[in-house]
Design a protein around this motif. Structure first.
Motif, PDB file in Angstrom:
ATOM      1  N   MET A  90      19.853  -3.378  13.070  1.00 46.79           N
ATOM      2  CA  MET A  90      18.402  -3.149  12.481  1.00 46.79           C
ATOM      3  C   MET A  90      17.900  -4.761  12.841  1.00 46.79           C
ATOM      4  N   SER A  91      16.814  -4.865  13.424  1.00 47.71           N
ATOM      5  CA  SER A  91      16.063  -6.226  13.666  1.00 47.71           C
ATOM      6  C   SER A  91      15.561  -6.678  12.328  1.00 47.71           C
ATOM      7  N   ALA A  92      15.490  -8.072  12.309  1.00 46.78           N
ATOM      8  CA  ALA A  92      14.982  -8.831  11.183  1.00 46.78           C
ATOM      9  C   ALA A  92      13.456  -8.335  11.217  1.00 46.78           C
ATOM     10  N   ASN A  93      12.754  -7.842  12.447  1.00 42.50           N
ATOM     11  CA  ASN A  93      11.406  -7.326  12.366  1.00 42.50           C
ATOM     12  C   ASN A  93      11.329  -6.172  11.355  1.00 42.50           C
ATOM     13  N   LEU A  94      12.171  -5.290  11.407  1.00 40.89           N
ATOM     14  CA  LEU A  94      12.175  -4.120  10.763  1.00 40.89           C
ATOM     15  C   LEU A  94      12.203  -4.756   9.240  1.00 40.89           C
ATOM     16  N   LEU A  95      12.920  -5.540   8.742  1.00 42.82           N
ATOM     17  CA  LEU A  95      13.251  -5.836   7.483  1.00 42.82           C
ATOM     18  C   LEU A  95      11.895  -6.562   6.868  1.00 42.82           C
ATOM     19  N   ASP A  96      11.101  -7.141   7.790  1.00 40.05           N
ATOM     20  CA  ASP A  96       9.957  -7.987   7.533  1.00 40.05           C
ATOM     21  C   ASP A  96       8.686  -7.037   7.272  1.00 40.05           C
ATOM     22  N   ARG A  97       8.721  -5.662   7.856  1.00 38.02           N
ATOM     23  CA  ARG A  97       7.600  -4.842   7.578  1.00 38.02           C
ATOM     24  C   ARG A  97       7.056  -4.454   6.195  1.00 38.02           C
ATOM     25  N   THR A  98       5.786  -4.339   6.001  1.00 32.45           N
ATOM     26  CA  THR A  98       5.105  -4.208   4.813  1.00 32.45           C
ATOM     27  C   THR A  98       4.702  -2.618   4.707  1.00 32.45           C
ATOM     28  N   ILE A  99       4.792  -1.754   3.808  1.00 35.51           N
ATOM     29  CA  ILE A  99       4.367  -0.652   3.407  1.00 35.51           C
ATOM     30  C   ILE A  99       3.272  -0.534   2.331  1.00 35.51           C
ATOM     31  N   LYS A 100       2.086   0.135   2.785  1.00 37.80           N
ATOM     32  CA  LYS A 100       0.882   0.269   1.793  1.00 37.80           C
ATOM     33  C   LYS A 100       1.174   1.686   1.230  1.00 37.80           C
ATOM     34  N   LEU A 101       1.487   1.784   0.208  1.00 38.85           N
ATOM     35  CA  LEU A 101       1.777   3.102  -0.766  1.00 38.85           C
ATOM     36  C   LEU A 101       0.346   3.573  -1.298  1.00 38.85           C
ATOM     37  N   ILE A 102      -0.077   4.931  -1.386  1.00 38.84           N
ATOM     38  CA  ILE A 102      -1.345   5.192  -1.591  1.00 38.84           C
ATOM     39  C   ILE A 102      -1.260   6.366  -2.635  1.00 38.84           C
ATOM     40  N   TRP A 103      -2.141   6.295  -3.562  1.00 40.96           N
ATOM     41  CA  TRP A 103      -2.153   7.476  -4.564  1.00 40.96           C
ATOM     42  C   TRP A 103      -3.918   7.972  -4.517  1.00 40.96           C
ATOM     43  N   ASP A 104      -3.822   9.083  -4.297  1.00 43.87           N
ATOM     44  CA  ASP A 104      -5.542   9.754  -4.206  1.00 43.87           C
ATOM     45  C   ASP A 104      -5.807  10.229  -5.296  1.00 43.87           C
ATOM     46  N   PHE A 105      -7.025  10.185  -5.757  1.00 45.16           N
ATOM     47  CA  PHE A 105      -7.384  10.920  -6.696  1.00 45.16           C
ATOM     48  C   PHE A 105      -8.868  11.553  -6.419  1.00 45.16           C
ATOM     49  N   LYS A 106      -9.083  12.700  -6.880  1.00 46.00           N
ATOM     50  CA  LYS A 106     -10.230  13.677  -6.294  1.00 46.00           C
ATOM     51  C   LYS A 106     -10.690  14.183  -7.731  1.00 46.00           C
ATOM     52  N   GLY A 107     -12.150  14.346  -7.351  1.00 43.93           N
ATOM     53  CA  GLY A 107     -12.910  15.054  -8.434  1.00 43.93           C
ATOM     54  C   GLY A 107     -13.821  14.017  -9.185  1.00 43.93           C
ATOM     55  N   PRO A 108     -14.459  14.816 -10.059  1.00 45.04           N
ATOM     56  CA  PRO A 108     -15.882  13.701 -10.625  1.00 45.04           C
ATOM     57  C   PRO A 108     -15.113  12.587 -11.435  1.00 45.04           C
ATOM     58  N   ALA A 109     -13.695  12.476 -12.043  1.00 51.63           N
ATOM     59  CA  ALA A 109     -13.555  11.415 -12.696  1.00 51.63           C
ATOM     60  C   ALA A 109     -12.416  10.661 -11.811  1.00 51.63           C
TER      61      ALA A 109
END
Length: 84
Positions: free
Chosen positions: A1-20
């Protein structure tokens, strides 16, 4: 595994839908901030995005090596690569 893979960042997302959706997303962000502080995550990049009047999302950026722990603890709805 390259160092580049270890340096990656991940954006975790939570979606909320509806009037609130906006209020729920803002409230969830408070808990994400607490989690980042408690777990001493590498990055403190998080925010709310209001997509429409009935759809808001919250995101948290994590280092790739932290992703499995955060994913299993907080159960995001989706994720994607993120460029810092």
């Amino acid at each position: 595994m390259s160092a580049n893979l270890l340096d990656r960042t991940i954006k975790l997302i939570w979606d909320f839908k509806g009037p609130a959706a906006a209020k729920t997303a803002e409230h969830y962000l408070v808990h994400l901030k607490e989690y980042v502080d408690k777990e001493e995550l590498k990055y403190d990049i998080y925010n709310v995005e209001h997509v429409s009047s009935t759809h808001s999302l919250v995101f948290l950026v994590v280092a790739e090596f932290e992703m499995p722990q955060v994913r299993d603890s907080l159960k995001p709805h989706r994720g994607q690569l993120y460029q810092i």
